[in-house]
Every structure is written in structure tokens, then in C-alpha cells.
Design a protein around this motif. Structure first.
Motif, PDB file in Angstrom:
ATOM      1  N   GLY A   1      37.686  18.592  29.295  1.00 13.86           N
ATOM      2  CA  GLY A   1      36.977  17.352  29.040  1.00 13.86           C
ATOM      3  C   GLY A   1      37.389  16.169  29.881  1.00 13.86           C
ATOM      4  O   GLY A   1      38.102  16.286  30.872  1.00 13.86           O
ATOM      5  N   ILE A   2      36.932  15.034  29.429  1.00 10.84           N
ATOM      6  CA  ILE A   2      37.038  13.808  30.193  1.00 10.84           C
ATOM      7  C   ILE A   2      38.482  13.324  30.360  1.00 10.84           C
ATOM      8  O   ILE A   2      38.827  12.723  31.359  1.00 10.84           O
ATOM      9  CB  ILE A   2      36.128  12.735  29.558  1.00 10.84           C
ATOM     10  CG1 ILE A   2      35.671  11.751  30.603  1.00 10.84           C
ATOM     11  CG2 ILE A   2      36.777  12.072  28.372  1.00 10.84           C
ATOM     12  CD1 ILE A   2      34.379  11.086  30.289  1.00 10.84           C
ATOM     13  N   PHE A   3      39.342  13.624  29.378  1.00  8.87           N
ATOM     14  CA  PHE A   3      40.749  13.249  29.482  1.00  8.87           C
ATOM     15  C   PHE A   3      41.644  14.431  29.851  1.00  8.87           C
ATOM     16  O   PHE A   3      42.857  14.296  29.903  1.00  8.87           O
ATOM     17  CB  PHE A   3      41.239  12.622  28.172  1.00  8.87           C
ATOM     18  CG  PHE A   3      40.649  11.280  27.894  1.00  8.87           C
ATOM     19  CD1 PHE A   3      40.967  10.185  28.671  1.00  8.87           C
ATOM     20  CD2 PHE A   3      39.757  11.105  26.849  1.00  8.87           C
ATOM     21  CE1 PHE A   3      40.414   8.940  28.416  1.00  8.87           C
ATOM     22  CE2 PHE A   3      39.194   9.870  26.584  1.00  8.87           C
ATOM     23  CZ  PHE A   3      39.525   8.786  27.371  1.00  8.87           C
ATOM     24  N   GLN A   4      41.047  15.609  30.065  1.00  5.08           N
ATOM     25  CA  GLN A   4      41.781  16.804  30.462  1.00  5.08           C
ATOM     26  C   GLN A   4      42.911  17.138  29.491  1.00  5.08           C
ATOM     27  O   GLN A   4      44.097  17.188  29.839  1.00  5.08           O
ATOM     28  CB  GLN A   4      42.293  16.658  31.894  1.00  5.08           C
ATOM     29  CG  GLN A   4      41.174  16.664  32.924  1.00  5.08           C
ATOM     30  CD  GLN A   4      40.502  18.016  33.009  1.00  5.08           C
ATOM     31  OE1 GLN A   4      40.993  18.892  33.698  1.00  5.08           O
ATOM     32  NE2 GLN A   4      39.400  18.214  32.290  1.00  5.08           N
ATOM     33  N   ILE A   5      42.548  17.367  28.247  1.00  2.00           N
ATOM     34  CA  ILE A   5      43.499  17.725  27.195  1.00  2.00           C
ATOM     35  C   ILE A   5      43.948  19.171  27.403  1.00  2.00           C
ATOM     36  O   ILE A   5      43.123  20.072  27.507  1.00  2.00           O
ATOM     37  CB  ILE A   5      42.856  17.571  25.799  1.00  2.00           C
ATOM     38  CG1 ILE A   5      42.307  16.153  25.602  1.00  2.00           C
ATOM     39  CG2 ILE A   5      43.837  17.963  24.702  1.00  2.00           C
ATOM     40  CD1 ILE A   5      43.327  15.058  25.633  1.00  2.00           C
ATOM     41  N   ASN A   6      45.251  19.381  27.434  1.00  2.00           N
ATOM     42  CA  ASN A   6      45.813  20.706  27.695  1.00  2.00           C
ATOM     43  C   ASN A   6      45.785  21.588  26.461  1.00  2.00           C
ATOM     44  O   ASN A   6      46.065  21.130  25.357  1.00  2.00           O
ATOM     45  CB  ASN A   6      47.244  20.572  28.206  1.00  2.00           C
ATOM     46  CG  ASN A   6      47.792  21.886  28.698  1.00  2.00           C
ATOM     47  OD1 ASN A   6      48.405  22.613  27.941  1.00  2.00           O
ATOM     48  ND2 ASN A   6      47.554  22.191  29.957  1.00  2.00           N
ATOM     49  N   SER A   7      45.483  22.845  26.666  1.00  2.00           N
ATOM     50  CA  SER A   7      45.330  23.778  25.549  1.00  2.00           C
ATOM     51  C   SER A   7      46.640  24.392  25.066  1.00  2.00           C
ATOM     52  O   SER A   7      46.690  24.972  23.992  1.00  2.00           O
ATOM     53  CB  SER A   7      44.370  24.911  25.955  1.00  2.00           C
ATOM     54  OG  SER A   7      44.934  25.683  27.002  1.00  2.00           O
ATOM     55  N   HIS A   8      47.678  24.277  25.841  1.00  2.00           N
ATOM     56  CA  HIS A   8      48.960  24.886  25.470  1.00  2.00           C
ATOM     57  C   HIS A   8      49.814  23.881  24.694  1.00  2.00           C
ATOM     58  O   HIS A   8      49.808  22.706  24.998  1.00  2.00           O
ATOM     59  CB  HIS A   8      49.691  25.322  26.735  1.00  2.00           C
ATOM     60  CG  HIS A   8      50.913  26.137  26.472  1.00  2.00           C
ATOM     61  ND1 HIS A   8      50.866  27.396  25.957  1.00  2.00           N
ATOM     62  CD2 HIS A   8      52.206  25.854  26.661  1.00  2.00           C
ATOM     63  CE1 HIS A   8      52.099  27.859  25.838  1.00  2.00           C
ATOM     64  NE2 HIS A   8      52.929  26.943  26.265  1.00  2.00           N
TER      65      HIS A   8
ATOM     66  N   TRP B   1      41.765   2.843  29.838  1.00  2.00           N
ATOM     67  CA  TRP B   1      41.200   4.140  29.424  1.00  2.00           C
ATOM     68  C   TRP B   1      40.156   4.626  30.423  1.00  2.00           C
ATOM     69  O   TRP B   1      40.087   5.812  30.734  1.00  2.00           O
ATOM     70  CB  TRP B   1      40.596   4.033  28.027  1.00  2.00           C
ATOM     71  CG  TRP B   1      41.605   3.837  26.963  1.00  2.00           C
ATOM     72  CD1 TRP B   1      41.860   2.683  26.272  1.00  2.00           C
ATOM     73  CD2 TRP B   1      42.522   4.804  26.454  1.00  2.00           C
ATOM     74  NE1 TRP B   1      42.879   2.884  25.375  1.00  2.00           N
ATOM     75  CE2 TRP B   1      43.301   4.176  25.466  1.00  2.00           C
ATOM     76  CE3 TRP B   1      42.772   6.145  26.747  1.00  2.00           C
ATOM     77  CZ2 TRP B   1      44.300   4.838  24.762  1.00  2.00           C
ATOM     78  CZ3 TRP B   1      43.767   6.814  26.046  1.00  2.00           C
ATOM     79  CH2 TRP B   1      44.513   6.160  25.067  1.00  2.00           C
ATOM     80  N   LEU B   2      39.341   3.693  30.927  1.00  2.00           N
ATOM     81  CA  LEU B   2      38.323   4.072  31.907  1.00  2.00           C
ATOM     82  C   LEU B   2      38.956   4.564  33.197  1.00  2.00           C
ATOM     83  O   LEU B   2      38.520   5.564  33.780  1.00  2.00           O
ATOM     84  CB  LEU B   2      37.401   2.890  32.194  1.00  2.00           C
ATOM     85  CG  LEU B   2      36.487   2.484  31.051  1.00  2.00           C
ATOM     86  CD1 LEU B   2      35.791   1.174  31.378  1.00  2.00           C
ATOM     87  CD2 LEU B   2      35.486   3.577  30.740  1.00  2.00           C
ATOM     88  N   CYS B   3      39.978   3.885  33.643  1.00  2.63           N
ATOM     89  CA  CYS B   3      40.691   4.317  34.848  1.00  2.63           C
ATOM     90  C   CYS B   3      41.268   5.710  34.651  1.00  2.63           C
ATOM     91  O   CYS B   3      41.120   6.578  35.509  1.00  2.63           O
ATOM     92  CB  CYS B   3      41.776   3.309  35.194  1.00  2.63           C
ATOM     93  SG  CYS B   3      42.670   3.702  36.714  1.00  2.63           S
ATOM     94  N   LEU B   4      41.896   5.938  33.517  1.00  3.00           N
ATOM     95  CA  LEU B   4      42.479   7.246  33.233  1.00  3.00           C
ATOM     96  C   LEU B   4      41.410   8.341  33.216  1.00  3.00           C
ATOM     97  O   LEU B   4      41.581   9.394  33.827  1.00  3.00           O
ATOM     98  CB  LEU B   4      43.226   7.225  31.896  1.00  3.00           C
ATOM     99  CG  LEU B   4      43.818   8.556  31.443  1.00  3.00           C
ATOM    100  CD1 LEU B   4      44.852   9.057  32.434  1.00  3.00           C
ATOM    101  CD2 LEU B   4      44.415   8.417  30.058  1.00  3.00           C
ATOM    102  N   ALA B   5      40.295   8.081  32.539  1.00  2.00           N
ATOM    103  CA  ALA B   5      39.218   9.085  32.470  1.00  2.00           C
ATOM    104  C   ALA B   5      38.663   9.380  33.855  1.00  2.00           C
ATOM    105  O   ALA B   5      38.363  10.529  34.184  1.00  2.00           O
ATOM    106  CB  ALA B   5      38.111   8.608  31.532  1.00  2.00           C
TER     107      ALA B   5
END
Length: 125
Positions: free
Chosen positions: A73-80, A47-51
Motif C-alpha cells: 500500500g501507500i505507506f508500504q506496511i511490512n508483512s513480517h 504524511w504526504l511526503c512520506l506516502a
């Protein structure tokens, strides 16, 4: 509440409440507290590597995409709504489950590599 929703909420809360670049061990402690160690078979170091790969631990990072959507955010969650999360209405334009897409950056930058150094010096208790 499923872990997918929890990951999304943690990412959003970090972006709203701290709006800063988190330190690696602080991120490890937060993920540990939220019981993500071992989720879907991934360790905290995964998870740390991904973030780090997605945002360099920047909780306020916003990236715009060519399709007009944004990653937050930290995990780059997509809005679409481009995949099915089974929690909300989704157009599921790619005809895939959202959970199946979460490992793309991880596979490119973290999979098969020694990741224990992401936890070096972090005391979770």
C-alpha cells in the motif's frame, strides 16, 4: 483503536478499495478526515511526503523483500512481525517499537525540508 492501527487500516483499505494512484490533495483530504494532522507531532505535509517517498501515492504498490516479506500500500506496511506494535503477537526480531521505525524514509527525504508545497492548492474543508 490507536492511530498506528488506523494508519495500517487506512493503507490496507486504500489498497483494496481503490487500487490506483491517488492524487495528492485527495490523499491530504483523507488523512485530514482520519485526524492524522498533528499525530505524533507530524503535519499533513509530513504524511504526504512520506506516502510519496514510499509509494508515489500508489495504493496498490506491493514490494517484495529479500527476507520473503512484502510491503503493502501507500505507506508500504511490512508483512513480517519485525517490531513490536503492542497490538498483536510479534516476534520483534529487531527489538524495537514499530512506531520508532515509521520515520526512517521521512527522515531521509522530508525532515528539515520545507514541506508546505505538499498542501499547495488542497482545500480540506
Amino acid at each position: 483503536m490507536t492511530k498506528v492501527l488506523l494508519i495500517y487500516l487506512v493503507s490496507c483499505l486504500l489498497a483494496i478499495s481503490q487500487a490506483a494512484i491517488m492524487r495528492r490533495c485527495d490523499m491530504a483530504k483523507l488523512l485530514y478526515k482520519e485526524e492524522l494532522h498533528g499525530f505524533e507531532g507530524y503535519a499533513l505535509s509530513d504524511w504526504l511526503c512520506l506516502a510519496f517517498v514510499e509509494s508515489k501515492f500508489n495504493t496498490s504498490k506491493i514490494s517484495d523483500n529479500a527476507d520473503g516479506s512484502f510491503d503493502y500500500g501507500i505507506f508500504q506496511i511490512n508483512s513480517h512481525y519485525w517490531c513490536n506494535d503492542y497490538l498483536s503477537h510479534s516476534e520483534n526480531l529487531c527489538h524495537v517499537d514499530c512506531i520508532g521505525l515509521t520515520g526512517i524514509e521521512w527522515k531521509l527525504h522530508c525532515s528539515g525540508r520545507p514541506l508546505s508545497y505538499w498542501m499547495t492548492g488542497c482545500h480540506l474543508a
